[in-house]
Write an enzyme that holds these catalytic residues in place. Structure first.
Site, PDB file in Angstrom:
ATOM      1  N   SER A 161       9.128   1.674 -24.381  1.00 47.36           N
ATOM      2  CA  SER A 161       9.786   2.982 -24.558  1.00 47.36           C
ATOM      3  C   SER A 161       9.756   3.681 -23.204  1.00 47.36           C
ATOM      4  O   SER A 161       8.956   3.314 -22.331  1.00 47.36           O
ATOM      5  CB  SER A 161       8.977   3.793 -25.584  1.00 47.36           C
ATOM      6  OG  SER A 161       9.344   5.152 -25.574  1.00 47.36           O
ATOM      7  N   TYR A 174       0.854   7.252 -28.719  1.00 45.45           N
ATOM      8  CA  TYR A 174       2.091   6.461 -28.553  1.00 45.45           C
ATOM      9  C   TYR A 174       2.320   6.158 -27.072  1.00 45.45           C
ATOM     10  O   TYR A 174       2.618   5.013 -26.700  1.00 45.45           O
ATOM     11  CB  TYR A 174       3.255   7.266 -29.136  1.00 45.45           C
ATOM     12  CG  TYR A 174       4.586   6.550 -29.174  1.00 45.45           C
ATOM     13  CD1 TYR A 174       4.838   5.542 -30.107  1.00 45.45           C
ATOM     14  CD2 TYR A 174       5.617   6.885 -28.293  1.00 45.45           C
ATOM     15  CE1 TYR A 174       6.077   4.905 -30.167  1.00 45.45           C
ATOM     16  CE2 TYR A 174       6.850   6.254 -28.344  1.00 45.45           C
ATOM     17  CZ  TYR A 174       7.076   5.262 -29.280  1.00 45.45           C
ATOM     18  OH  TYR A 174       8.291   4.618 -29.333  1.00 45.45           O
TER      19      TYR A 174
HETATM   20  N1  LIG Z   1      13.787   5.270 -32.121  1.00 43.32           N
HETATM   21  C1  LIG Z   1      13.538   5.634 -30.885  1.00 43.32           C
HETATM   22  O1  LIG Z   1      13.958   6.711 -30.434  1.00 43.32           O
HETATM   23  C2  LIG Z   1      12.749   4.708 -29.984  1.00 43.32           C
HETATM   24  C3  LIG Z   1      12.699   4.994 -28.615  1.00 43.32           C
HETATM   25  C4  LIG Z   1      11.984   4.145 -27.782  1.00 43.32           C
HETATM   26  C5  LIG Z   1      11.341   3.034 -28.293  1.00 43.32           C
HETATM   27  N2  LIG Z   1      11.405   2.757 -29.616  1.00 43.32           N
HETATM   28  C6  LIG Z   1      10.711   1.578 -30.118  1.00 43.32           C
HETATM   29  O2  LIG Z   1      11.638   0.717 -30.743  1.00 43.32           O
HETATM   30  C7  LIG Z   1      10.966  -0.042 -31.763  1.00 43.32           C
HETATM   31  C8  LIG Z   1      11.762   0.050 -33.066  1.00 43.32           C
HETATM   32  O3  LIG Z   1      11.858   1.408 -33.451  1.00 43.32           O
HETATM   33  P1  LIG Z   1      12.948   1.950 -34.493  1.00 43.32           P
HETATM   34  O4  LIG Z   1      13.556   3.149 -33.885  1.00 43.32           O
HETATM   35  O5  LIG Z   1      13.818   0.862 -34.972  1.00 43.32           O
HETATM   36  O6  LIG Z   1      11.933   2.449 -35.656  1.00 43.32           O
HETATM   37  P2  LIG Z   1      11.968   2.266 -37.250  1.00 43.32           P
HETATM   38  O7  LIG Z   1      10.812   3.057 -37.755  1.00 43.32           O
HETATM   39  O8  LIG Z   1      13.314   2.563 -37.794  1.00 43.32           O
HETATM   40  O9  LIG Z   1      11.699   0.694 -37.436  1.00 43.32           O
HETATM   41  C9  LIG Z   1      10.448   0.131 -37.107  1.00 43.32           C
HETATM   42  C10 LIG Z   1      10.198  -1.063 -38.008  1.00 43.32           C
HETATM   43  O10 LIG Z   1       8.887  -1.586 -37.675  1.00 43.32           O
HETATM   44  C11 LIG Z   1       8.216  -1.867 -38.895  1.00 43.32           C
HETATM   45  N3  LIG Z   1       6.754  -1.800 -38.714  1.00 43.32           N
HETATM   46  C12 LIG Z   1       6.006  -0.687 -38.504  1.00 43.32           C
HETATM   47  N4  LIG Z   1       4.712  -1.008 -38.484  1.00 43.32           N
HETATM   48  C13 LIG Z   1       4.623  -2.340 -38.680  1.00 43.32           C
HETATM   49  C14 LIG Z   1       3.530  -3.248 -38.782  1.00 43.32           C
HETATM   50  N5  LIG Z   1       2.264  -2.825 -38.713  1.00 43.32           N
HETATM   51  N6  LIG Z   1       3.794  -4.567 -38.957  1.00 43.32           N
HETATM   52  C15 LIG Z   1       5.091  -5.004 -39.061  1.00 43.32           C
HETATM   53  N7  LIG Z   1       6.158  -4.180 -39.002  1.00 43.32           N
HETATM   54  C16 LIG Z   1       5.930  -2.858 -38.819  1.00 43.32           C
HETATM   55  C17 LIG Z   1       8.698  -0.808 -39.866  1.00 43.32           C
HETATM   56  O11 LIG Z   1       8.483  -1.173 -41.221  1.00 43.32           O
HETATM   57  C18 LIG Z   1      10.173  -0.686 -39.497  1.00 43.32           C
HETATM   58  O12 LIG Z   1      10.981  -1.558 -40.248  1.00 43.32           O
HETATM   59  C19 LIG Z   1       9.556   0.524 -31.861  1.00 43.32           C
HETATM   60  O13 LIG Z   1       8.643  -0.279 -31.153  1.00 43.32           O
HETATM   61  C20 LIG Z   1       9.691   1.885 -31.177  1.00 43.32           C
HETATM   62  O14 LIG Z   1       8.470   2.347 -30.649  1.00 43.32           O
HETATM   63  C21 LIG Z   1      12.101   3.574 -30.484  1.00 43.32           C
END
Ligand SMILES: NC(=O)c1ccc[n+]([C@@H]2O[C@H](COP(=O)([O-])OP(=O)(O)OC[C@H]3O[C@@H](n4cnc5c(N)ncnc54)[C@H](O)[C@@H]3O)[C@@H](O)[C@H]2O)c1
Length: 280
Positions: A161, A174
């Site tokens: 991120s 985080y």
């Molecule tokens: N959404 C944003 O703005 C953003 C920005 C930067 C980075 N990210 C990163 O991108 C990645 C995906 O995020 P997203 O936006 O799709 O979020 P999201 O919450 O929509 O999806 C995350 C998925 O990870 C799964 N998950 C969570 N904990 C878990 C565990 N212990 N074991 C297995 N699966 C697990 C959840 O069930 C979910 O399906 C993450 O690593 C997040 O930190 C997101």
């Protein structure tokens, strides 16, 4: 593979964690469209201490169906990245079915518990955040490393991120986990370079929660900051040079590049997909 399909990942097996929705789903779809077969993992249940709903078994199966519609062979597995045995079993099933692992996308992550200053974070909250967002990636790398090393090929992509590059107020757990994930990326890149296994990180900025992706992290970040989601989006968009939120597909495109043979000399790198946010 379907006729007319792109083929940058043809014949490759890609494992993706957190694939039920959001970035994981978009990445799975992009990999399928490039000819990959897929092993899709998700926790598929809510976790005590995470103040919002996580992906469901139904959502994971839906991702699988969408990928099969694009011609991919898909294995889905319910696995919590905090659970070493579950992670080991899922990777073993992947190897048993496909005989190889060409790419691992460490995408599973949680954005909260967050929303408080460092001194107010409890031991349990700190441990939970690091266990999912940092140690979870290490567990999956540990399980695929032997197979990839024996193949003398493989690509590991860690979804970090912009919080892995700069601080965000009231998100210390985080931010620490994502900075740690970038450190893990660089160290693992050096460990496995002699075996021709590459390890890279992708750093997205704020990603739009799309209806089709069913993602909800942006909403949860806004909630942790105690501001309406619209206000959070407006504030962030103003401070982002490209003046729009990142789409899940923008992140998926970067992952496909790093998973494919278009990037065979790219390892230990940190690729920002943030519309220039961290270029300030
Ligand atoms: N959404 C944003 O703005 C953003 C920005 C930067 C980075 N990210 C990163 O991108 C990645 C995906 O995020 P997203 O936006 O799709 O979020 P999201 O919450 O929509 O999806 C995350 C998925 O990870 C799964 N998950 C969570 N904990 C878990 C565990 N212990 N074991 C297995 N699966 C697990 C959840 O069930 C979910 O399906 C993450 O690593 C997040 O930190 C997101």
């Amino acid at each position: 593979m379907l006729k007319g399909q792109q083929t940058r990942l043809a014949g490759k097996l890609v494992v993706i964690s957190g694939a039920a929705r959001g970035v994981g789903r978009a990445t799975a779809l992009a990999c399928a469209a490039e000819g990959a077969d897929l092993v899709l993992l998700d926790v598929c249940t809510d976790l005590p201490g995470v103040p919002y709903a996580l992906g469901t078994a139904g959502q994971l199966e839906h991702t699988g169906t969408l990928c099969r519609d694009r011609g991919a062979s898909v294995l889905t597995a319910e696995a919590d990245v905090r659970d070493s045995a579950a992670v080991r079993d899922a990777v073993a099933s992947a190897i048993e079915r496909y005989g190889r692992i060409d790419a691992l996308v460490n995408n599973a992550g949680i954005a909260a518990p967050s929303g408080k200053p460092v001194h107010a974070i409890t031991e349990d909250e700190w441990s939970l955040m690091l266990d999912v967002d940092l140690t979870g990636a290490w567990r999956l790398i540990r399980e695929v490393a032997t197979t990839m090393s024996a193949q003398r090929s493989g690509s590991i992509v860690n979804i970090a991120s912009t919080a892995g590059l700069v601080g965000y107020r009231h998100f210390a757990g985080y931010v620490a986990a994502k900075h740690g994930l970038i450190g893990l990326t660089k160290a693992a890149a050096l460990d496995y370079a002699p075996m021709r296994v590459r390890v890279n990180a992708v750093c997205p900025g704020n990603i739009r929660d799309t209806v089709e992706g069913e993602g909800r992290m942006l909403r949860e970040i806004a909630r942790a900051l105690d501001v309406p989601a619209d206000e959070h989006v407006a504030t962030f968009t103003q401070s982002q040079p490209m003046n729009r939120l990142v789409e899940p597909e923008d992140v998926a495109g970067a992952v496909v590049f790093l998973a494919s043979d278009d990037s065979t000399q790219v390892t230990g790198s940190v690729l920002t997909v943030d519309g220039g946010f961290t270029a300030h």
